[in-house]
Design an enzyme around this catalytic site. Structure first.
Site, PDB file in Angstrom:
ATOM      1  N   GLU A 100       0.841  -1.192   0.000  1.00 52.82           N
ATOM      2  CA  GLU A 100       0.000   0.000   0.000  1.00 52.82           C
ATOM      3  C   GLU A 100       0.878   1.245   0.000  1.00 52.82           C
ATOM      4  O   GLU A 100       1.862   1.330   0.739  1.00 52.82           O
ATOM      5  CB  GLU A 100      -0.917   0.029   1.224  1.00 52.82           C
ATOM      6  CG  GLU A 100      -1.803   1.281   1.249  1.00 52.82           C
ATOM      7  CD  GLU A 100      -2.753   1.316   2.420  1.00 52.82           C
ATOM      8  OE1 GLU A 100      -3.776   0.612   2.356  1.00 52.82           O
ATOM      9  OE2 GLU A 100      -2.464   2.035   3.407  1.00 52.82           O
TER      10      GLU A 100
ATOM     11  N   THR B 146      -3.918   4.885  -1.852  1.00 52.51           N
ATOM     12  CA  THR B 146      -5.008   5.335  -1.005  1.00 52.51           C
ATOM     13  C   THR B 146      -5.673   6.589  -1.557  1.00 52.51           C
ATOM     14  O   THR B 146      -5.123   7.297  -2.403  1.00 52.51           O
ATOM     15  CB  THR B 146      -4.521   5.613   0.434  1.00 52.51           C
ATOM     16  OG1 THR B 146      -3.596   6.704   0.409  1.00 52.51           O
ATOM     17  CG2 THR B 146      -3.840   4.390   1.023  1.00 52.51           C
ATOM     18  N   TYR B 147      -6.880   6.833  -1.029  1.00 59.11           N
ATOM     19  CA  TYR B 147      -7.720   7.943  -1.486  1.00 59.11           C
ATOM     20  C   TYR B 147      -8.235   8.646  -0.240  1.00 59.11           C
ATOM     21  O   TYR B 147      -8.804   8.011   0.656  1.00 59.11           O
ATOM     22  CB  TYR B 147      -8.874   7.370  -2.315  1.00 59.11           C
ATOM     23  CG  TYR B 147      -9.737   8.379  -3.030  1.00 59.11           C
ATOM     24  CD1 TYR B 147      -9.267   9.043  -4.151  1.00 59.11           C
ATOM     25  CD2 TYR B 147     -11.042   8.624  -2.606  1.00 59.11           C
ATOM     26  CE1 TYR B 147     -10.065   9.947  -4.834  1.00 59.11           C
ATOM     27  CE2 TYR B 147     -11.855   9.519  -3.287  1.00 59.11           C
ATOM     28  CZ  TYR B 147     -11.365  10.174  -4.393  1.00 59.11           C
ATOM     29  OH  TYR B 147     -12.163  11.071  -5.078  1.00 59.11           O
TER      30      TYR B 147
ATOM     31  N   HIS C 289      -7.721   2.981  -4.524  1.00 57.97           N
ATOM     32  CA  HIS C 289      -8.720   3.084  -3.457  1.00 57.97           C
ATOM     33  C   HIS C 289      -9.804   4.069  -3.897  1.00 57.97           C
ATOM     34  O   HIS C 289      -9.531   5.047  -4.598  1.00 57.97           O
ATOM     35  CB  HIS C 289      -8.091   3.607  -2.175  1.00 57.97           C
ATOM     36  CG  HIS C 289      -7.171   2.643  -1.507  1.00 57.97           C
ATOM     37  ND1 HIS C 289      -7.055   2.549  -0.138  1.00 57.97           N
ATOM     38  CD2 HIS C 289      -6.312   1.721  -2.012  1.00 57.97           C
ATOM     39  CE1 HIS C 289      -6.162   1.623   0.180  1.00 57.97           C
ATOM     40  NE2 HIS C 289      -5.686   1.116  -0.943  1.00 57.97           N
TER      41      HIS C 289
ATOM     42  N   ARG D 148     -15.998   2.343   2.213  1.00 55.59           N
ATOM     43  CA  ARG D 148     -16.962   3.353   2.652  1.00 55.59           C
ATOM     44  C   ARG D 148     -16.256   4.654   2.960  1.00 55.59           C
ATOM     45  O   ARG D 148     -16.700   5.729   2.570  1.00 55.59           O
ATOM     46  CB  ARG D 148     -17.714   2.873   3.896  1.00 55.59           C
ATOM     47  CG  ARG D 148     -18.889   3.790   4.269  1.00 55.59           C
ATOM     48  CD  ARG D 148     -19.274   3.642   5.721  1.00 55.59           C
ATOM     49  NE  ARG D 148     -18.236   4.155   6.610  1.00 55.59           N
ATOM     50  CZ  ARG D 148     -18.362   4.238   7.923  1.00 55.59           C
ATOM     51  NH1 ARG D 148     -19.474   3.802   8.501  1.00 55.59           N
ATOM     52  NH2 ARG D 148     -17.380   4.713   8.672  1.00 55.59           N
TER      53      ARG D 148
ATOM     54  N   ASP E  77     -14.051   7.065   6.106  1.00 48.77           N
ATOM     55  CA  ASP E  77     -14.356   7.567   7.444  1.00 48.77           C
ATOM     56  C   ASP E  77     -15.438   8.638   7.392  1.00 48.77           C
ATOM     57  O   ASP E  77     -15.424   9.508   6.512  1.00 48.77           O
ATOM     58  CB  ASP E  77     -13.102   8.157   8.089  1.00 48.77           C
ATOM     59  CG  ASP E  77     -12.025   7.101   8.308  1.00 48.77           C
ATOM     60  OD1 ASP E  77     -12.386   5.925   8.507  1.00 48.77           O
ATOM     61  OD2 ASP E  77     -10.833   7.458   8.267  1.00 48.77           O
TER      62      ASP E  77
ATOM     63  N   ALA F 191     -20.042   0.376   1.631  1.00 56.46           N
ATOM     64  CA  ALA F 191     -19.082  -0.042   0.606  1.00 56.46           C
ATOM     65  C   ALA F 191     -19.747  -0.957  -0.420  1.00 56.46           C
ATOM     66  O   ALA F 191     -19.394  -0.934  -1.606  1.00 56.46           O
ATOM     67  CB  ALA F 191     -17.900  -0.752   1.261  1.00 56.46           C
TER      68      ALA F 191
ATOM     69  N   ASP G 225     -19.776  -7.410  11.129  1.00 50.70           N
ATOM     70  CA  ASP G 225     -18.718  -7.196  10.143  1.00 50.70           C
ATOM     71  C   ASP G 225     -18.690  -8.325   9.116  1.00 50.70           C
ATOM     72  O   ASP G 225     -18.474  -8.089   7.921  1.00 50.70           O
ATOM     73  CB  ASP G 225     -17.358  -7.106  10.837  1.00 50.70           C
ATOM     74  CG  ASP G 225     -17.164  -5.804  11.586  1.00 50.70           C
ATOM     75  OD1 ASP G 225     -17.903  -4.842  11.313  1.00 50.70           O
ATOM     76  OD2 ASP G 225     -16.274  -5.746  12.444  1.00 50.70           O
TER      77      ASP G 225
ATOM     78  N   LYS H 267     -20.852  -7.374   0.628  1.00 54.29           N
ATOM     79  CA  LYS H 267     -19.916  -6.852  -0.376  1.00 54.29           C
ATOM     80  C   LYS H 267     -19.662  -7.892  -1.463  1.00 54.29           C
ATOM     81  O   LYS H 267     -19.579  -7.558  -2.654  1.00 54.29           O
ATOM     82  CB  LYS H 267     -18.600  -6.443   0.291  1.00 54.29           C
ATOM     83  CG  LYS H 267     -18.709  -5.285   1.267  1.00 54.29           C
ATOM     84  CD  LYS H 267     -17.392  -5.065   2.004  1.00 54.29           C
ATOM     85  CE  LYS H 267     -17.525  -4.090   3.144  1.00 54.29           C
ATOM     86  NZ  LYS H 267     -16.258  -3.923   3.905  1.00 54.29           N
TER      87      LYS H 267
END
Length: 313
Positions: free
Chosen positions: A25, A56-57, A85, A115, A117, A131, A174, A181
């Site tokens: 990552e 990442t995004y 991401h 999804r 934060d 998500a 979860d 998903k």
């Protein structure tokens, strides 16, 4: 009577076990000096011939331009395959649809649907709540671009949680979310960081019982920084390995601390692989040294690199 002739389609011996997947990552740089460090890391990691690197995004697309720029450079200037991401919190359906279309045009063929934060001030409007909604949107956007995608498919990953998500009512919830998903069209999952092998094993076991069939890849962080362990435990609600933290804190110097942390990370990754994990995803924090130390000590079985190029353990 002579035996029947063998069919041209007779099934031969089973194929050998696939090589474990390897991925890293990265996050877009926030300054020119950070960009220089990042690209040194990218060049070092590229030599290990990973299957992909995730980019990442930021929350609500706060770093969209730098993320898209990094994705474009990875595609144009390296041999690396980026996994972009994408978060849905704070974004409209139209915005996300157009961004997926932009990523496909850029050449991206893998998206990690998250999804994201929730903003503390509750600002921004989210037309997609979960998500799984984003996975469905990606698949809808994908169908419009089948001719451009050859086989008509993007690889869509999602997040999984070896310990309970801090906002989740339960671990079982979860697992149900992970199943949703998959039903929406996800292909694989990558876990959040965890500190204990049995947490990953419990997740996989519970997910399989619930009907989750897609690969679940353990996300592993080089456990070399006390500050980083504390921060992850605080922000993500991950159960701390206090014995490891104490050993790191008591180490005589940075070198000893790094050796302890690298070995703990290798042990964690090996336990996940022994439990059937299909590969390892390394959270690098844009630093290659500790990640490569982990990889060298892990001795992960990898396919030969064409031309004999690349880093060797």
């Amino acid at each position: 009577m002579s035996p029947p002739a063998k069919s041209a389609h007779t099934v031969g011996p089973p194929a050998s076990e696939p090589y474990p997947a390897l991925s890293y990552e990265l996050f877009p740089p926030r300054s020119s000096s950070a960009a220089e460090t990042l690209w040194q890391t990218i060049r070092e990691l590229e030599q290990t011939s990973p299957d992909y690197v995730s980019v990442t995004y930021g929350a609500s697309g706060s770093n969209r331009d730098t993320a898209v720029e990094l994705l474009g450079r990875l595609l144009a200037e390296t041999s690396l395959k980026p996994l972009a991401h994408l978060t849905c919190v704070g974004n409209t359906r139209e915005y996300l649809f157009n961004l997926v279309d932009e990523l496909i045009t850029l050449g991206v063929r893998g998206i990690l649907a998250l999804r994201g934060d929730q903003p503390q001030d509750s600002s921004g409007h989210s037309e997609l709540v979960y998500a799984s909604d984003l996975v469905q949107l990606i698949r809808t956007a994908e169908r419009r671009r089948t001719a451009h995608l050859c086989a008509g498919r993007l690889a869509v990953g999602v997040a999984a949680y070896a310990t309970k998500h801090p906002e989740s009512p339960s671990f079982d919830h979860d697992v149900e979310a992970l199943l949703a998903k998959q039903a929406a069209g996800a292909d694989f999952a990558i876990t959040q960081v965890f500190f204990f092998p049995d947490h990953f094993e419990r997740l996989v076991s519970a997910a399989r019982r619930a009907g989750v069939e897609m690969p679940i890849i353990p996300g592993v962080m080089p456990l070399t920084s006390v500050r980083r362990l504390d921060r992850l435990s605080e922000l993500a609600g991950i159960e701390m390995d206090h014995r490891l933290r104490d050993r790191l804190a008591a180490a005589d110097d940075d070198g000893a601390r790094r050796r302890i942390g690298v070995q703990a990370t290798v042990d964690l990754a090996n336990a996940a692989l022994d439990a059937g994990a299909p590969g390892i995803h390394l959270y690098t924090f844009n630093e290659h040294a500790a990640a490569l130390d982990v990889l060298d000590n892990l001795q992960l079985r990898r396919p030969p690199i064409p031309g004999g190029l690349g880093r060797t353990a």
